[in-house]
Design a protein around this motif. Structure first.
Motif, PDB file in Angstrom:
ATOM      1  N   PRO A  94     -12.697  -4.208   3.704  1.00 45.41           N
ATOM      2  CA  PRO A  94     -11.651  -5.016   4.341  1.00 45.41           C
ATOM      3  C   PRO A  94     -11.391  -6.355   3.645  1.00 45.41           C
ATOM      4  CG  PRO A  94     -13.618  -4.984   5.699  1.00 45.41           C
ATOM      5  CD  PRO A  94     -13.842  -4.005   4.569  1.00 45.41           C
ATOM      6  N   ASP A  95     -12.308  -6.803   2.777  1.00 47.66           N
ATOM      7  CA  ASP A  95     -12.123  -8.088   2.106  1.00 47.66           C
ATOM      8  C   ASP A  95     -11.855  -7.943   0.617  1.00 47.66           C
ATOM      9  OD1 ASP A  95     -12.480  -9.672   4.394  1.00 47.66           O
ATOM     10  OD2 ASP A  95     -14.656  -9.432   4.253  1.00 47.66           O
ATOM     11  N   ASP A  96     -11.671  -6.736   0.138  1.00 43.47           N
ATOM     12  CA  ASP A  96     -11.460  -6.518  -1.291  1.00 43.47           C
ATOM     13  C   ASP A  96      -9.983  -6.709  -1.635  1.00 43.47           C
ATOM     14  OD1 ASP A  96     -10.824  -4.982  -3.793  1.00 43.47           O
ATOM     15  OD2 ASP A  96     -13.003  -4.698  -3.746  1.00 43.47           O
ATOM     16  N   LEU A  97      -9.680  -7.779  -2.377  1.00 43.74           N
ATOM     17  CA  LEU A  97      -8.300  -8.125  -2.705  1.00 43.74           C
ATOM     18  C   LEU A  97      -7.578  -6.969  -3.388  1.00 43.74           C
ATOM     19  CD1 LEU A  97      -5.926 -10.110  -3.092  1.00 43.74           C
ATOM     20  CD2 LEU A  97      -7.073 -10.915  -5.173  1.00 43.74           C
ATOM     21  N   ARG A  98      -8.168  -6.407  -4.427  1.00 42.91           N
ATOM     22  CA  ARG A  98      -7.478  -5.364  -5.195  1.00 42.91           C
ATOM     23  C   ARG A  98      -7.250  -4.093  -4.367  1.00 42.91           C
ATOM     24  NH1 ARG A  98      -3.395  -4.698  -8.017  1.00 42.91           N
ATOM     25  NH2 ARG A  98      -3.464  -3.018  -9.511  1.00 42.91           N
ATOM     26  N   LEU A  99      -8.236  -3.699  -3.583  1.00 46.65           N
ATOM     27  CA  LEU A  99      -8.050  -2.510  -2.746  1.00 46.65           C
ATOM     28  C   LEU A  99      -6.942  -2.725  -1.707  1.00 46.65           C
ATOM     29  CD1 LEU A  99     -11.692  -1.215  -2.182  1.00 46.65           C
ATOM     30  CD2 LEU A  99      -9.902  -0.215  -3.618  1.00 46.65           C
TER      31      LEU A  99
ATOM     32  N   PRO B   5      -0.665 -10.608   5.738  1.00 41.62           N
ATOM     33  CA  PRO B   5      -1.909 -11.368   5.935  1.00 41.62           C
ATOM     34  C   PRO B   5      -2.642 -11.618   4.608  1.00 41.62           C
ATOM     35  CG  PRO B   5      -1.839  -9.477   7.428  1.00 41.62           C
ATOM     36  CD  PRO B   5      -0.678  -9.346   6.503  1.00 41.62           C
ATOM     37  N   LEU B   6      -2.559 -10.657   3.706  1.00 45.79           N
ATOM     38  CA  LEU B   6      -3.212 -10.816   2.405  1.00 45.79           C
ATOM     39  C   LEU B   6      -2.589 -11.987   1.640  1.00 45.79           C
ATOM     40  CD1 LEU B   6      -5.418  -9.445   0.673  1.00 45.79           C
ATOM     41  CD2 LEU B   6      -3.579  -8.119  -0.409  1.00 45.79           C
TER      42      LEU B   6
END
Length: 195
Positions: free
Chosen positions: A1-6, A29-30
């Motif tokens: 849930p916190d992985d920017l690229r994913l 939200p990202l």
């Protein structure tokens, strides 16, 4: 849930599948968390642009696309040709022709400088050449833009998908610049070397 690229890729997947509200649910939200990440800005802006293209009455989405592209262009320190050309295109579609020409000129200068530094046209890839062609169109250099599209298409003649994406963007730009359907058709015949 916190992985920017994913999360970027998840949003991009939903966007390309035309599940735009689901994409925005991931990307907005990202973007709030990683506002200065040019890639996130570009993916979000592209989703807003798709939303506007699907429903041209949603000019708010076109404005949001423009704002996100512009923020990403600045965050990239004006080095992302992709973001810059989309700032120009969205400005054109918003009726801001002067801004569109200025931004297109900046992108054209960026890519011309890269091309000169590499000393060969082949050093630019298909997307760089297609972007340079768009920048030249919006800068008013119609014939030079036409020749640059020809270079790009000639570089990768079997890449029908790339050609389709580039042509769709160019069609929208030419339409916003006041070219008729007939003039646009003639443009593409000339780009393919038909006269």
């Amino acid at each position: 849930p916190d992985d920017l690229r994913l999360l970027q890729l998840q949003g991009l997947l939903w966007s390309r599948m035309q599940n735009l509200e689901k994409a925005l649910g991931v990307l907005e939200p990202l973007y709030q968390r990683f506002r200065d990440d040019a890639e996130t800005a570009g993916i979000l802006a592209g989703t807003y642009k798709r939303s506007w293209q699907a429903d041209p009455g949603r000019r708010d989405r076109l404005s949001k696309a423009h704002q996100a592209y512009a923020h990403g262009w600045e965050a990239s320190k004006r080095t992302s040709a992709y973001l810059g050309i989309n700032v120009a295109a969205t400005a054109l579609w918003l009726g801001r022709e002067s801004e569109a020409r200025t931004r297109a000129g900046e992108v054209r200068a960026l890519l011309d400088k890269r091309r000169e530094a590499m000393k060969a046209a082949a050093a630019l890839n298909f997307w760089d050449l297609a972007t340079l062609a768009e920048a030249r169109l919006m800068s008013g250099e119609i014939d030079l833009g036409l020749r640059t599209y020809g270079e790009a298409f000639g570089m990768d003649p079997a890449a029908a998908g790339k050609h389709k994406v580039s042509r769709k963007q160019a069609e929208e730009i030419l339409g916003a610049m006041g070219f008729s359907d007939v003039a646009r058709s003639r443009f593409w015949v000339r780009a393919r070397g038909g006269g």
